[in-house]
Design an enzyme around this catalytic site. Structure first.
Site, PDB file in Angstrom:
ATOM      1  N   GLU A 141      -5.434  -8.057  -1.580  1.00 46.84           N
ATOM      2  CA  GLU A 141      -6.150  -8.017  -0.297  1.00 46.84           C
ATOM      3  C   GLU A 141      -7.615  -7.734  -0.554  1.00 46.84           C
ATOM      4  O   GLU A 141      -7.950  -6.809  -1.302  1.00 46.84           O
ATOM      5  CB  GLU A 141      -5.622  -6.907   0.624  1.00 46.84           C
ATOM      6  CG  GLU A 141      -4.340  -7.228   1.308  1.00 46.84           C
ATOM      7  CD  GLU A 141      -3.903  -6.141   2.307  1.00 46.84           C
ATOM      8  OE1 GLU A 141      -4.775  -5.492   2.913  1.00 46.84           O
ATOM      9  OE2 GLU A 141      -2.686  -5.964   2.458  1.00 46.84           O
ATOM     10  N   GLU A 160       0.823  -1.220   0.000  1.00 47.87           N
ATOM     11  CA  GLU A 160       0.000   0.000   0.000  1.00 47.87           C
ATOM     12  C   GLU A 160       0.853   1.264   0.000  1.00 47.87           C
ATOM     13  O   GLU A 160       0.753   2.110   0.903  1.00 47.87           O
ATOM     14  CB  GLU A 160      -0.960  -0.026   1.189  1.00 47.87           C
ATOM     15  CG  GLU A 160      -1.942  -1.187   1.098  1.00 47.87           C
ATOM     16  CD  GLU A 160      -3.062  -1.139   2.127  1.00 47.87           C
ATOM     17  OE1 GLU A 160      -2.864  -0.530   3.183  1.00 47.87           O
ATOM     18  OE2 GLU A 160      -4.124  -1.710   1.854  1.00 47.87           O
TER      19      GLU A 160
HETATM   20  C1  BG6 Z   1      -4.652  -3.086   4.772  1.00 44.11           C
HETATM   21  C2  BG6 Z   1      -3.329  -3.562   5.298  1.00 44.11           C
HETATM   22  O1  BG6 Z   1      -4.613  -1.714   4.760  1.00 44.11           O
HETATM   23  O2  BG6 Z   1      -5.784  -3.350   5.508  1.00 44.11           O
HETATM   24  C3  BG6 Z   1      -3.424  -4.776   6.185  1.00 44.11           C
HETATM   25  O3  BG6 Z   1      -2.434  -3.813   4.247  1.00 44.11           O
HETATM   26  C4  BG6 Z   1      -4.608  -4.613   7.119  1.00 44.11           C
HETATM   27  O4  BG6 Z   1      -2.196  -4.945   6.834  1.00 44.11           O
HETATM   28  C5  BG6 Z   1      -5.859  -4.539   6.277  1.00 44.11           C
HETATM   29  O5  BG6 Z   1      -4.701  -5.612   8.095  1.00 44.11           O
HETATM   30  C6  BG6 Z   1      -7.160  -4.528   7.064  1.00 44.11           C
HETATM   31  O6  BG6 Z   1      -7.172  -3.491   7.984  1.00 44.11           O
HETATM   32  P1  BG6 Z   1      -7.440  -3.741   9.533  1.00 44.11           P
HETATM   33  O7  BG6 Z   1      -7.262  -2.431  10.135  1.00 44.11           O
HETATM   34  O8  BG6 Z   1      -8.823  -4.262   9.636  1.00 44.11           O
HETATM   35  O9  BG6 Z   1      -6.425  -4.724   9.969  1.00 44.11           O
END
Ligand code: BG6
Length: 478
Positions: free
Chosen positions: A377, A176
């Site tokens: 993701e 990111e």
């Molecule tokens: C992304 C990151 O921004 O979001 C992850 O790359 C992160 O590392 C994911 O875990 C989900 O966000 P959160 O805050 O629910 O863990």
């Protein structure tokens, strides 16, 4: 037959600081995440430069993957994973970031992981830096504000390329990367490291310094790509963009224009640099308007041109809506929230759920770059209940992922060259924004709570068997 390619990379994704634990074991140094406390949806996490043993720091224990990786990878294999995205902990390899020699025990840990993945024919997708740098780099060098960190990163990346050349093809230089554009200092990629305790969201900030630090990150990424291709010309390098898909809340022309400009600036700048090899005109113009000089030299420009990536990857959790008019109701989200969209439901953590937005995003980025696209993701963080008989019923997670897969297939049928899908947090892990364990993403439940108590035993959720069928049928059964 589904529309997905025969060799489509179905899998899951994690990050070292959110799963490994063992934070000082086998020579590992402290990482910036080892000094961030647990928080909650209403109580922000805190960064504590002075460590107090009264605090609980979730990354130090996480889900103890360091000691249980064999069991975890066997479960991924049971689901039929074709690929697994993991990150390497920089402070396990170079404990202080500027050590002369790498830590052999740290390198060996990832040898073992890659061997285990190979045993099951699982293709690794490796993030070199997942917002997670050695604490010493932050304190001694003030992170990426310091040009010297470029060489430290390139040395670290080369160590990985040389050591893991036979195992890894897909590399992601930074997770990111556009977070630095979007929000404050984004800790691990930090432009400024806080000298005093502050909340996660309340880190010291200076936009100009942040943009200069980001330039150093781009140079580091491009240099790593150049070095990597010299070591193995089969390596593929990908962007990793936190894609915040934006909608105008109204059709007022001012709203449409403002969303268009924000999309250029916040979503496209980083991928334009990494795939087209130069800073786009609109970003340079924006810097000029704000009186910012990032000191881009001819040498920098040449490096950016030579070190372009090969494919586009991104995280997608939600869309946000924006307006120049007054709207009161807000939503939360990954890095940033927006105005409530009346057409969308939200998760318990107030993140809007928008599968159609994924199709829109896939079309948009493929149209712009015409390179293979991978979703690195996507997922939903929910509270799960472990029943006495060891079952976990999570229809909400199945529904969320299913709806996104349906839209992915439509995008493929629209002509997008989509090569893979990595469900985020395929095994429960520590949430970045809140530090909680109870915000769970996994197909695999891990029996531990927000304070690291529990047996750490792994359980299969209903979504485990469901995802297995999705993969078996290449996305046809869902
Ligand atoms: C992304 C990151 O921004 O979001 C992850 O790359 C992160 O590392 C994911 O875990 C989900 O966000 P959160 O805050 O629910 O863990």
């Amino acid at each position: 037959m589904s529309g997905f390619k025969e060799n489509f990379l179905w899998g899951g994704a994690t990050a070292a600081n959110q799963i490994e634990g063992a934070y000082l074991e086998d020579g590992k140094g402290l990482s910036v995440y080892d000094i961030v406390t647990v928080g909650s949806h209403t109580n922000p996490r805190r960064i504590t430069p002075i460590i107090s043993e009264e605090n609980f720091y979730p990354s130090r224990v996480a889900i103890d993957h360091y000691h249980r990786y064999k069991e975890d990878i066997a479960l991924f294999a049971e689901m039929g994973f074709k690929a697994y995205r993991l990150s390497i902990s920089w402070s396990r390899i170079y404990p202080n970031g500027d050590d002369e020699k790498p830590n052999e025990k740290g390198l060996k840990f990832y040898d073992d992981i890659f061997k285990e993945l190979k045993k099951y024919n699982i293709e690794p997708v490796v993030t070199i830096s997942h917002s997670d740098i050695p604490l010493a780099i932050a304190t001694k060098y003030q992170s990426w504000t310091n040009k010297k960190v470029i060489d430290l990163y390139v040395k670290y990346a080369k160590t990985l390329f040389e050591r893991y050349s036979e195992y890894v093809t897909y590399w992601l230089p930074f997770n990111e990367i556009n977070n630095m554009f979007l929000s404050l200092s984004a800790l691990g990629q930090g432009a400024m490291f806080p000298k005093e305790e502050c909340t996660f969201q309340g880190q010291p900030d200076d936009f100009e310094m942040r943009m200069k630090a980001l330039k150093n990150i781009f140079i580091a990424s491009a240099k790593a790509v150049i070095a990597g291709k010299e070591i193995n010309d089969k390596f593929h390098f990908g962007t990793m963009i936190c894609h915040i898909t934006r909608y105008p809340r109204t059709c007022h022309p001012d709203d449409v224009l403002s969303v268009f400009k924000n999309d250029l600036f916040y979503n496209n700048t980083c991928s334009d640099i990494m795939l087209k090899g130069e800073y786009p005109f609109y970003t340079l113009n924006e810097f000029k308007n704000r009186g910012i000089d990032i000191e881009l030299t001819d040498e920098d420009k040449q490096i950016l041109k030579e070190g372009v990536c090969d494919y586009y990857t991104f995280s997608y959790y939600q869309s946000i809506s924006e307006s120049t008019l007054d709207f009161n109701e807000q939503t939360s989200g990954n890095i940033m929230g927006g105005i409530k969209n009346p057409y969308l439901k939200e998760t318990e953590w107030d993140w809007p759920i928008d599968p159609v937005g994924l199709r829109y995003t896939l079309l948009k980025v493929y149209d712009r770059y015409k390179v293979p696209v991978m979703i690195t993701e996507n997922g939903i963080g929910c509270r799960d209940v472990l029943n006495d008989d060891g079952t976990i019923h999570d229809p909400y997670r199945i529904e969320y992922i299913k709806d996104h897969i349906v839209e992915m297939e439509k995008a493929v049928n629209d002509g997008v060259d989509l090569i893979g899908y990595m469900a985020w947090g395929c095994i429960d892990l520590v949430s970045v924004s809140t530090g909680e364990m109870k915000k769970r993403y996994g197909f695999i439940y891990v029996d531990t709570d927000d304070l690291g108590n529990g047996s750490f035993k792994r359980y299969k959720k209903d979504s485990f068997n469901w995802y297995k069928k999705v993969i078996e049928s290449n996305g046809e059964i869902r």
